[in-house]
Design a protein around this motif. Sequence first.
Motif, mmCIF file in Angstrom:
data_model
loop_
_atom_site.group_PDB
_atom_site.id
_atom_site.type_symbol
_atom_site.label_atom_id
_atom_site.label_comp_id
_atom_site.label_asym_id
_atom_site.label_seq_id
_atom_site.Cartn_x
_atom_site.Cartn_y
_atom_site.Cartn_z
ATOM 1 N N THR A 6 0.340 14.247 -7.725
ATOM 2 C CA THR A 6 -0.579 13.477 -6.856
ATOM 3 C C THR A 6 -1.222 12.394 -7.712
ATOM 4 O OG1 THR A 6 -2.290 15.135 -7.277
ATOM 5 C CG2 THR A 6 -1.150 15.268 -5.138
ATOM 6 N N PRO A 7 -0.454 11.310 -7.950
ATOM 7 C CA PRO A 7 -0.893 10.328 -8.946
ATOM 8 C C PRO A 7 -2.032 9.432 -8.466
ATOM 9 C CG PRO A 7 1.128 9.612 -7.906
ATOM 10 C CD PRO A 7 0.841 10.976 -7.360
ATOM 11 N N LEU A 8 -2.581 8.727 -9.437
ATOM 12 C CA LEU A 8 -3.457 7.605 -9.140
ATOM 13 C C LEU A 8 -2.514 6.440 -8.831
ATOM 14 C CD1 LEU A 8 -6.348 6.348 -11.414
ATOM 15 C CD2 LEU A 8 -4.942 4.828 -10.087
ATOM 16 N N VAL A 9 -2.546 5.948 -7.613
ATOM 17 C CA VAL A 9 -1.688 4.824 -7.243
ATOM 18 C C VAL A 9 -2.555 3.568 -7.255
ATOM 19 C CG1 VAL A 9 -0.189 3.813 -5.496
ATOM 20 C CG2 VAL A 9 -0.192 6.299 -5.852
ATOM 21 N N LEU A 10 -2.237 2.651 -8.151
ATOM 22 C CA LEU A 10 -2.991 1.397 -8.273
ATOM 23 C C LEU A 10 -2.244 0.301 -7.525
ATOM 24 C CD1 LEU A 10 -5.093 -0.574 -9.521
ATOM 25 C CD2 LEU A 10 -3.577 -0.727 -11.521
ATOM 26 N N VAL A 11 -2.892 -0.245 -6.518
ATOM 27 C CA VAL A 11 -2.264 -1.315 -5.721
ATOM 28 C C VAL A 11 -2.870 -2.643 -6.173
ATOM 29 C CG1 VAL A 11 -1.752 -2.137 -3.402
ATOM 30 C CG2 VAL A 11 -2.092 0.321 -3.817
ATOM 31 N N GLY A 12 -2.115 -3.397 -6.981
ATOM 32 C CA GLY A 12 -2.600 -4.660 -7.527
ATOM 33 C C GLY A 12 -3.020 -4.480 -8.974
ATOM 34 N N ALA A 13 -2.147 -4.944 -9.902
ATOM 35 C CA ALA A 13 -2.444 -4.789 -11.341
ATOM 36 C C ALA A 13 -2.761 -6.149 -11.955
ATOM 37 C CB ALA A 13 -1.280 -4.121 -12.056
ATOM 38 N N GLY A 14 -3.602 -6.917 -11.266
ATOM 39 C CA GLY A 14 -4.003 -8.243 -11.757
ATOM 40 C C GLY A 14 -5.190 -8.136 -12.695
ATOM 41 N N ASN A 15 -6.087 -9.109 -12.623
ATOM 42 C CA ASN A 15 -7.206 -9.150 -13.573
ATOM 43 C C ASN A 15 -8.037 -7.872 -13.534
ATOM 44 O OD1 ASN A 15 -6.966 -11.769 -14.819
ATOM 45 N ND2 ASN A 15 -7.389 -12.615 -12.807
ATOM 46 N N MET A 16 -8.460 -7.458 -12.334
ATOM 47 C CA MET A 16 -9.381 -6.322 -12.253
ATOM 48 C C MET A 16 -8.646 -4.987 -12.335
ATOM 49 S SD MET A 16 -12.590 -5.906 -12.311
ATOM 50 C CE MET A 16 -12.343 -4.558 -13.422
ATOM 51 N N GLY A 17 -7.607 -4.820 -11.497
ATOM 52 C CA GLY A 17 -6.851 -3.562 -11.529
ATOM 53 C C GLY A 17 -6.250 -3.357 -12.916
ATOM 54 N N GLY A 18 -5.720 -4.451 -13.501
ATOM 55 C CA GLY A 18 -5.104 -4.367 -14.825
ATOM 56 C C GLY A 18 -6.122 -4.028 -15.906
ATOM 57 N N ALA A 19 -7.340 -4.581 -15.777
ATOM 58 C CA ALA A 19 -8.389 -4.301 -16.764
ATOM 59 C C ALA A 19 -8.713 -2.810 -16.761
ATOM 60 C CB ALA A 19 -9.646 -5.117 -16.456
ATOM 61 N N MET A 20 -8.839 -2.235 -15.562
ATOM 62 C CA MET A 20 -9.187 -0.805 -15.487
ATOM 63 C C MET A 20 -8.025 0.063 -15.966
ATOM 64 S SD MET A 20 -11.451 -0.932 -12.040
ATOM 65 C CE MET A 20 -12.358 0.593 -12.252
ATOM 66 N N LEU A 21 -6.830 -0.350 -15.575
ATOM 67 C CA LEU A 21 -5.646 0.398 -16.007
ATOM 68 C C LEU A 21 -5.535 0.396 -17.534
ATOM 69 C CD1 LEU A 21 -3.068 1.873 -15.203
ATOM 70 C CD2 LEU A 21 -1.936 -0.337 -15.020
ATOM 71 N N SER A 22 -5.782 -0.766 -18.146
ATOM 72 C CA SER A 22 -5.747 -0.837 -19.618
ATOM 73 C C SER A 22 -6.763 0.121 -20.205
ATOM 74 C CB SER A 22 -6.064 -2.256 -20.105
ATOM 75 O OG SER A 22 -5.062 -3.128 -19.703
ATOM 76 N N GLY A 23 -7.968 0.137 -19.598
ATOM 77 C CA GLY A 23 -9.010 1.055 -20.071
ATOM 78 C C GLY A 23 -8.545 2.496 -19.998
ATOM 79 N N ALA A 80 -3.118 -7.378 5.404
ATOM 80 C CA ALA A 80 -1.648 -7.386 5.383
ATOM 81 C C ALA A 80 -1.087 -6.241 4.548
ATOM 82 C CB ALA A 80 -1.160 -8.727 4.825
ATOM 83 N N VAL A 81 -1.830 -5.818 3.526
ATOM 84 C CA VAL A 81 -1.308 -4.832 2.563
ATOM 85 C C VAL A 81 -1.478 -3.387 3.051
ATOM 86 C CG1 VAL A 81 -1.621 -3.905 0.211
ATOM 87 C CG2 VAL A 81 -1.621 -6.379 0.584
ATOM 88 N N LEU A 82 -2.620 -3.089 3.682
ATOM 89 C CA LEU A 82 -2.933 -1.685 3.985
ATOM 90 C C LEU A 82 -1.906 -0.967 4.875
ATOM 91 C CD1 LEU A 82 -6.845 -1.534 4.271
ATOM 92 C CD2 LEU A 82 -5.365 -1.163 2.289
ATOM 93 N N PRO A 83 -1.365 -1.604 5.908
ATOM 94 C CA PRO A 83 -0.419 -0.851 6.750
ATOM 95 C C PRO A 83 0.765 -0.281 5.974
ATOM 96 C CG PRO A 83 -1.077 -2.891 7.856
ATOM 97 C CD PRO A 83 -1.634 -2.954 6.454
ATOM 98 N N GLY A 84 1.209 -0.986 4.950
ATOM 99 C CA GLY A 84 2.348 -0.520 4.144
ATOM 100 C C GLY A 84 1.995 0.631 3.213
ATOM 101 N N LEU A 85 0.707 0.989 3.134
ATOM 102 C CA LEU A 85 0.290 2.032 2.188
ATOM 103 C C LEU A 85 0.024 3.365 2.867
ATOM 104 C CD1 LEU A 85 -2.288 -0.087 0.099
ATOM 105 C CD2 LEU A 85 0.134 0.333 -0.430
ATOM 106 N N LYS A 86 0.111 3.375 4.207
ATOM 107 C CA LYS A 86 -0.326 4.588 4.932
ATOM 108 C C LYS A 86 0.482 5.825 4.551
ATOM 109 C CE LYS A 86 -2.535 4.750 8.716
ATOM 110 N NZ LYS A 86 -3.082 4.662 10.072
ATOM 111 N N GLY A 87 1.757 5.614 4.204
ATOM 112 C CA GLY A 87 2.613 6.741 3.817
ATOM 113 C C GLY A 87 2.165 7.431 2.529
ATOM 114 N N LEU A 88 1.309 6.755 1.767
ATOM 115 C CA LEU A 88 0.834 7.331 0.489
ATOM 116 C C LEU A 88 -0.389 8.216 0.686
ATOM 117 C CD1 LEU A 88 0.890 3.980 -1.532
ATOM 118 C CD2 LEU A 88 2.527 5.841 -1.794
#
Length: 270
Positions: A6-23, A80-88
């Motif tokens: 049951t992973p942490l799924v990060l949607v968007g690894a840009g400036n903010m998501g990427g910064a937290m992921l790096s952390g 636009a993005v959220l409907p494609g994530l419902k399966g998660l």
Amino acid sequence: MISPGTPLVLVGAGNMGGAMLSGWLDAGTDPAAIVVIDPKPPEAMVERLANAGVRCEASAPQGVTAGILMLAVKPQIMDAVLPGLKGLVGPDTVSLSVAAGKTISYFEERLGGAVVRTIPNTPAMVGRGITGAVANAAVSAEAKAEIDRLLSVCGPVEWVEDEAMIDAITAVSGSGPAYVFYLVECMAEAGRKCGLPADLAMRLARETVTGAGELMHRSPSEAETLRQNVTSPNGTTAAALSVLMAEDGIQPVFDKALKAAADRSRELAS
Ligand SMILES: NC(=O)C1=CN([C@@H]2O[C@H](COP(=O)(O)OP(=O)(O)OC[C@H]3O[C@@H](n4cnc5c(N)ncnc54)[C@H](O)[C@@H]3O)[C@@H](O)[C@H]2O)C=CC1
Ligand SMILES: O=C(O)[C@@H]1CCC=N1
């Protein structure tokens, strides 16, 4: 709560998501417990993910149920993005948003269940961010504690009960690093106008702001005391502060700027 199953799924690894992921990766979070969804992550992030062995997909993979579904795309494309994530989303998934403006009820309507709305900032990348957070009633104490642990890797977490405060937190700390970087630009430019070469003025301004920040970080003294320690009576600092602290100095400009940011956060809700 997050694990390879049951992973942490990060949607968007840009400036903010990427910064937290790096952390998180720097702090030793298990890369097998993270899945990234981003059709076009920044080049440096592609490399970072590959080196760390983090799974990265262009769209939501089949057969994955997120422990935490972290939403870090621009607020303008969230619809636009959220409907494609419902399966998660499973019964125990917690949606964790970092998007400016988007409210808890917005995510409840589209994803249901447990929602944590946060506003971090980019110094998270070096473990020196600060995050404002609010949870809905569906978030269990256990889930809240796990999210607190996760966010804390990137710096302190300020939980609030009143969601309306998140707009003001966005204005102070979410956008705040940009004000500080702009302060460096302004100091460097003013130094150049006082006769310094531009590159020397920039080095002086940059080191002064980072040094002052580090001093404030390490010192128990209030910002006001640290300011007073620099200010000799009738000296050079007092001369500058008489301009900066005048009635038409920096405070009214900050009042106006932060109100503009908080207003914009409220506008982004819709
Ligand atoms: N940058 C900052 O300082 C802060 C940003 N935020 C919030 O973080 C969120 C992201 O902002 P930034 O990181 O600055 O933007 P960004 O543009 O740097 O990153 C967004 C990422 O989303 C990806 N993306 C685009 N479409 C996608 C899709 N369909 N599925 C998955 N990923 C997709 C992009 O490829 C990009 O890597 C925003 O909601 C913003 O309000 C919050 C606090 C601070
Ligand atoms: O400018 C923005 O909208 C985002 C939210 C806070 C910082 N960056």
